[in-house]
Design a protein around this motif. Structure first.
Motif, PDB file in Angstrom:
ATOM      1  N   LEU A 143     -21.900   7.025  17.996  1.00  0.00           N
ATOM      2  CA  LEU A 143     -22.034   7.360  19.484  1.00  0.00           C
ATOM      3  C   LEU A 143     -23.646   6.740  20.550  1.00  0.00           C
ATOM      4  O   LEU A 143     -23.654   6.573  21.685  1.00  0.00           O
ATOM      5  CB  LEU A 143     -22.028   9.238  20.066  1.00  0.00           C
ATOM      6  CG  LEU A 143     -21.124   9.565  18.995  1.00  0.00           C
ATOM      7  CD1 LEU A 143     -21.439  11.117  19.270  1.00  0.00           C
ATOM      8  CD2 LEU A 143     -20.171   9.225  20.376  1.00  0.00           C
ATOM      9  N   ARG A 175     -15.884  14.324  20.932  1.00  0.00           N
ATOM     10  CA  ARG A 175     -17.202  14.048  20.442  1.00  0.00           C
ATOM     11  C   ARG A 175     -17.964  13.048  21.792  1.00  0.00           C
ATOM     12  O   ARG A 175     -18.395  12.423  22.321  1.00  0.00           O
ATOM     13  CB  ARG A 175     -17.777  13.974  19.558  1.00  0.00           C
ATOM     14  CG  ARG A 175     -17.638  13.738  18.151  1.00  0.00           C
ATOM     15  CD  ARG A 175     -18.017  12.831  16.286  1.00  0.00           C
ATOM     16  NE  ARG A 175     -17.858  13.946  15.570  1.00  0.00           N
ATOM     17  CZ  ARG A 175     -17.303  13.857  14.783  1.00  0.00           C
ATOM     18  NH1 ARG A 175     -16.701  13.435  14.786  1.00  0.00           N
ATOM     19  NH2 ARG A 175     -16.781  14.718  13.933  1.00  0.00           N
ATOM     20  N   LEU A 176     -16.972  11.833  21.711  1.00  0.00           N
ATOM     21  CA  LEU A 176     -17.396  10.584  23.244  1.00  0.00           C
ATOM     22  C   LEU A 176     -16.815  11.638  24.114  1.00  0.00           C
ATOM     23  O   LEU A 176     -17.815  11.502  25.378  1.00  0.00           O
ATOM     24  CB  LEU A 176     -15.765  10.245  22.752  1.00  0.00           C
ATOM     25  CG  LEU A 176     -16.390   8.882  21.812  1.00  0.00           C
ATOM     26  CD1 LEU A 176     -14.690   8.339  21.668  1.00  0.00           C
ATOM     27  CD2 LEU A 176     -17.264   8.026  21.933  1.00  0.00           C
ATOM     28  N   ARG A 223     -20.307  14.236  25.262  1.00  0.00           N
ATOM     29  CA  ARG A 223     -21.850  12.606  25.147  1.00  0.00           C
ATOM     30  C   ARG A 223     -21.701  12.143  26.506  1.00  0.00           C
ATOM     31  O   ARG A 223     -22.213  12.081  26.484  1.00  0.00           O
ATOM     32  CB  ARG A 223     -21.401  12.137  23.699  1.00  0.00           C
ATOM     33  CG  ARG A 223     -22.733  11.220  24.112  1.00  0.00           C
ATOM     34  CD  ARG A 223     -24.192  11.764  23.692  1.00  0.00           C
ATOM     35  NE  ARG A 223     -23.963  11.438  22.530  1.00  0.00           N
ATOM     36  CZ  ARG A 223     -25.125  10.776  21.690  1.00  0.00           C
ATOM     37  NH1 ARG A 223     -25.832  10.052  22.008  1.00  0.00           N
ATOM     38  NH2 ARG A 223     -25.357  11.803  19.775  1.00  0.00           N
TER      39      ARG A 223
END
Length: 299
Positions: free
Chosen positions: A149, A176-177, A180
């Motif tokens: 990340l 997660r992507l 973020r």
């Protein structure tokens, strides 16, 4: 082809050869038309499934130009770059743009396990050498380099790095992507056996392998999930899974080409050092394929 979205199904197409290991463009064209008829959203040339390590620069040019001619701008043509040196990766990106490709899929440096700083510099150098949109291929299982990340945080400064082929095998990475980066990076699942799961979690597309032999079924699963019809998608996906598992083996090229031959849109010819399957192994894989064809769902 104008700017395009990294959404939908993007087949990683196999490279068609004849028995003399020469490029078979008529057969490639037959498969390409089957993909278009199945409703795919773009194509990727010269990936791992396209036997990238054995095809020449001239053959890549032929595949790109032939595809552009056949497709007439209907869907984007993406070329894969898998090189050991930054200089050669930059040169390949420049060639792809000159040949008329619409986008690039970019692997980390081959044959050297670059650290985070080196990998980021490699990707940045290629991005700055071209105007083409780039999908980074994040596959630490096969290529031993993970794009973290923090690395993506740095790399999205490059406006043309617009997508990631998510092949970490960790479906949580989709979340997660998204958490973020929101919609800044399109996420395409790169592992056939995790596609439904990652699409449900919000992946934008699917870089698919078994689509080479089963385009309509692959596209139908994608469209059903995106329409919220998960139960209907799951029914097809459960039928598909034994076939999708052929994508996870080192011999995925031979296995998927055998499936293309069985469905009438390809042949099992490969380029050495790969060899056509034989004996008990061929019989075992062919049985999986034939069982799948026999139970092929009505779409």
């Amino acid at each position: 082809m104008k700017a395009f979205e990294w959404t939908g199904v993007f087949p990683a197409l196999t490279t068609k050869f004849n028995s003399q290991e020469e490029l078979d463009l008529p057969l490639f064209g037959k498969n390409l038309q089957a993909q278009v008829a199945g409703g795919v959203n773009g194509i990727i040339l010269g990936g791992s499934l396209g036997e990238a390590s054995t095809i020449t620069e001239g053959e890549k040019e032929s595949l790109v130009k032939f595809s552009l001619e056949q497709l007439e701008g209907a869907i984007p043509v993406v070329l894969n770059i898998a090189e050991g040196s930054t200089r050669e990766a930059v040169r390949q990106a420049e060639l792809a743009q000159a040949w008329g490709a619409d986008g690039l899929m970019l692997l980390p440096p081959m044959r050297y396990k670059a650290d985070d700083r080196e990998t980021t510099a490699f990707f940045r150098s290629v991005a700055q050498s071209t105007d083409l949109p780039i999908m980074l291929y994040n596959n630490p299982v096969d290529y031993k380099i993970e794009i973290t990340l923090e690395m993506f945080e740095s790399l999205i400064e490059e406006k043309n790095i617009t997508a990631v082929k998510e092949s970490t095998r960790d479906v949580s990475n989709v979340t997660r992507l998204v958490n973020r980066f929101g919609n800044r990076l399109k996420i395409l699942c790169g592992v056939d056996t995790l596609a439904l799961e990652e699409l449900v979690l919000g992946a934008d597309g699917w870089v698919a392998g078994l689509v080479c032999a089963f385009p309509a079924e692959t596209v139908t699963i994608y469209r059903l999930v995106k329409a919220g019809k998960i139960a209907e998608a799951l029914k097809i996906y459960r039928w598909f899974l034994p076939l999708l598992e052929l994508d996870l083996h080192p011999k995925l090229v031979q296995y998927i080409k055998l499936a293309e031959q069985a469905t009438g849109i390809g042949s099992e010819h490969v380029r050495a050092p790969r060899l056509i399957l034989e004996g008990a192994e061929r019989a075992r894989i062919l049985k999986i394929i034939q069982d799948g064809i026999a139970k092929r769902p009505q779409l």
